[in-house]
Design a protein around this motif. Structure first.
Motif, PDB file in Angstrom:
ATOM      1  N   THR A 237      19.577   4.910  -1.730  1.00 18.20           N
ATOM      2  CA  THR A 237      19.295   4.842  -0.293  1.00 18.20           C
ATOM      3  C   THR A 237      17.962   5.519  -0.008  1.00 18.20           C
ATOM      4  OG1 THR A 237      21.646   4.792   0.248  1.00 18.20           O
ATOM      5  CG2 THR A 237      20.145   5.454   2.006  1.00 18.20           C
ATOM      6  N   GLY A 238      17.718   6.646  -0.638  1.00 18.73           N
ATOM      7  CA  GLY A 238      16.424   7.309  -0.509  1.00 18.73           C
ATOM      8  C   GLY A 238      15.300   6.466  -1.077  1.00 18.73           C
TER       9      GLY A 238
ATOM     10  N   ALA B  82      10.727   2.742  -0.272  1.00 15.97           N
ATOM     11  CA  ALA B  82      10.173   1.404  -0.513  1.00 15.97           C
ATOM     12  C   ALA B  82       9.802   0.731   0.803  1.00 15.97           C
ATOM     13  CB  ALA B  82      11.177   0.552  -1.286  1.00 15.97           C
ATOM     14  N   VAL B  83      10.629   0.897   1.828  1.00 15.76           N
ATOM     15  CA  VAL B  83      10.318   0.318   3.145  1.00 15.76           C
ATOM     16  C   VAL B  83       9.068   0.979   3.711  1.00 15.76           C
ATOM     17  CG1 VAL B  83      11.134   0.141   5.533  1.00 15.76           C
ATOM     18  CG2 VAL B  83      12.671  -0.413   3.648  1.00 15.76           C
ATOM     19  N   LEU B  84       8.992   2.295   3.592  1.00 17.71           N
ATOM     20  CA  LEU B  84       7.818   3.018   4.091  1.00 17.71           C
ATOM     21  C   LEU B  84       6.552   2.573   3.349  1.00 17.71           C
ATOM     22  CD1 LEU B  84       6.772   5.215   5.979  1.00 17.71           C
ATOM     23  CD2 LEU B  84       7.221   6.864   4.167  1.00 17.71           C
TER      24      LEU B  84
ATOM     25  N   ARG C 297       1.442  -0.359   0.622  1.00 16.69           N
ATOM     26  CA  ARG C 297       1.218   0.216  -0.702  1.00 16.69           C
ATOM     27  C   ARG C 297       2.420   0.016  -1.615  1.00 16.69           C
ATOM     28  NH1 ARG C 297      -0.246   6.072   1.041  1.00 16.69           N
ATOM     29  NH2 ARG C 297      -1.328   5.497   2.918  1.00 16.69           N
ATOM     30  N   GLY C 298       3.308  -0.856  -1.229  1.00 17.94           N
ATOM     31  CA  GLY C 298       4.553  -1.011  -1.981  1.00 17.94           C
ATOM     32  C   GLY C 298       4.515  -2.115  -3.001  1.00 17.94           C
ATOM     33  N   ASP C 299       5.344  -1.951  -3.996  1.00 17.96           N
ATOM     34  CA  ASP C 299       5.523  -3.015  -4.973  1.00 17.96           C
ATOM     35  C   ASP C 299       6.818  -3.753  -4.610  1.00 17.96           C
ATOM     36  OD1 ASP C 299       7.204  -0.925  -5.572  1.00 17.96           O
ATOM     37  OD2 ASP C 299       6.997  -1.110  -7.729  1.00 17.96           O
ATOM     38  N   PRO C 300       6.934  -5.012  -4.984  1.00 22.63           N
ATOM     39  CA  PRO C 300       8.094  -5.793  -4.572  1.00 22.63           C
ATOM     40  C   PRO C 300       9.351  -5.523  -5.383  1.00 22.63           C
ATOM     41  CG  PRO C 300       6.616  -7.155  -5.868  1.00 22.63           C
ATOM     42  CD  PRO C 300       5.942  -5.820  -5.692  1.00 22.63           C
TER      43      PRO C 300
END
Length: 191
Positions: free
Chosen positions: A81-82, A87-89, A95-98
Motif C-alpha cells: 500500500t505504501g 508509485a502514484v506520487l 517520474r514514475g516507472d510503469p
C-alpha cells in the motif's frame, strides 16, 4: 448416490423457498395468478442455481504453501500500500516507472486460482493471465529419447520431457522484487 440426490433436493428446495419469499417481499399485490407465476419462476431459478452449483463445484487444493502465503499477506498488504502511494506520487510528478510484467511458475501443489487471488489482493500485484505450465526441456542427465509407455522402449527422435509443474501466472508488479506472498507460494519467476 442417495446422499447426493437428497442433498440436491434439499438444495433445490432451499433455493425455491428463498426465491419465492424474495418474490413475495417484492410484489405489491398478492393474487392467485401472481403466486403461481412467482412459484414457477422461483422453481426455474432454483433449478438454474442447482445446475450452476453442479457445474461450478470447486475443489481447491490448499496446503502448507498457501497457508504460509496467507500468513504473509497482511505485512505484504501494508508494505505494498505504501509502495502504491509512492508509485502514484511518482506518476503524478512524471517520474514514475510503469512497473514490471513477470511470469511466475507456481509449485505443482499450489492451486493457481487461490495463488492468483492472494497475489492480486495486494496493491502491488495484479495477475492478468493463468496458463497451465508446459512440459519443460529435458533435465540434466535425462536421456535424449522418451520411453514408449506401451513397450518400454525409447522412441527415436523424441526428446524426454519433464512433467508440467504447476501453472504460469502472468502478473503486473509495482516493484521487480518478489513479495513475501510470492516467496511463500514457492514458485519461480520465468521472466
Amino acid at each position: 448416490m442417495a446422499r447426493g440426490t437428497a442433498a440436491a433436493a434439499v438444495n433445490l428446495l432451499a433455493w425455491w423457498v428463498l426465491l419465492f419469499v424474495l418474490y413475495l417481499v417484492l410484489i405489491s399485490a398478492v393474487s392467485a395468478l401472481e403466486l403461481m407465476v412467482g412459484a414457477g419462476f422461483a422453481l426455474l431459478g432454483a433449478v438454474t442455481a442447482e445446475a450452476v452449483r453442479r457445474a461450478e463445484h470447486p475443489r481447491p487444493r490448499t496446503g502448507r504453501r498457501l497457508a504460509v502465503a496467507a500468513a504473509a499477506f497482511p505485512g505484504t498488504l501494508l508494505r505494498e500500500t505504501g509502495q502504491l502511494a509512492l508509485a502514484v506520487l511518482r506518476t503524478l510528478l512524471r517520474r514514475g516507472d510503469p512497473g514490471v510484467l513477470v511470469t511466475i511458475r507456481t509449485a505443482p501443489e499450489v492451486d493457481a486460482a487461490l495463488a492468483a487471488a492472494l497475489l492480486s489482493a495486494s496493491p502491488g500485484a495484479c495477475v492478468i493471465d493463468i496458463r497451465r505450465a508446459a512440459a519443460g526441456p529435458p533435465e540434466d542427465g535425462a536421456p535424449d529419447t522418451a520411453d514408449d509407455a506401451t513397450t518400454g522402449t525409447a522412441k527415436r527422435g523424441e526428446a524426454a520431457r519433464t512433467p508440467a509443474a504447476g501453472h504460469d501466472l502472468t502478473a503486473h508488479l509495482l516493484r521487480p522484487a518478489a513479495s513475501a506472498v510470492e516467496r511463500a507460494l514457492g514458485g519461480r519467476r520465468l521472466t
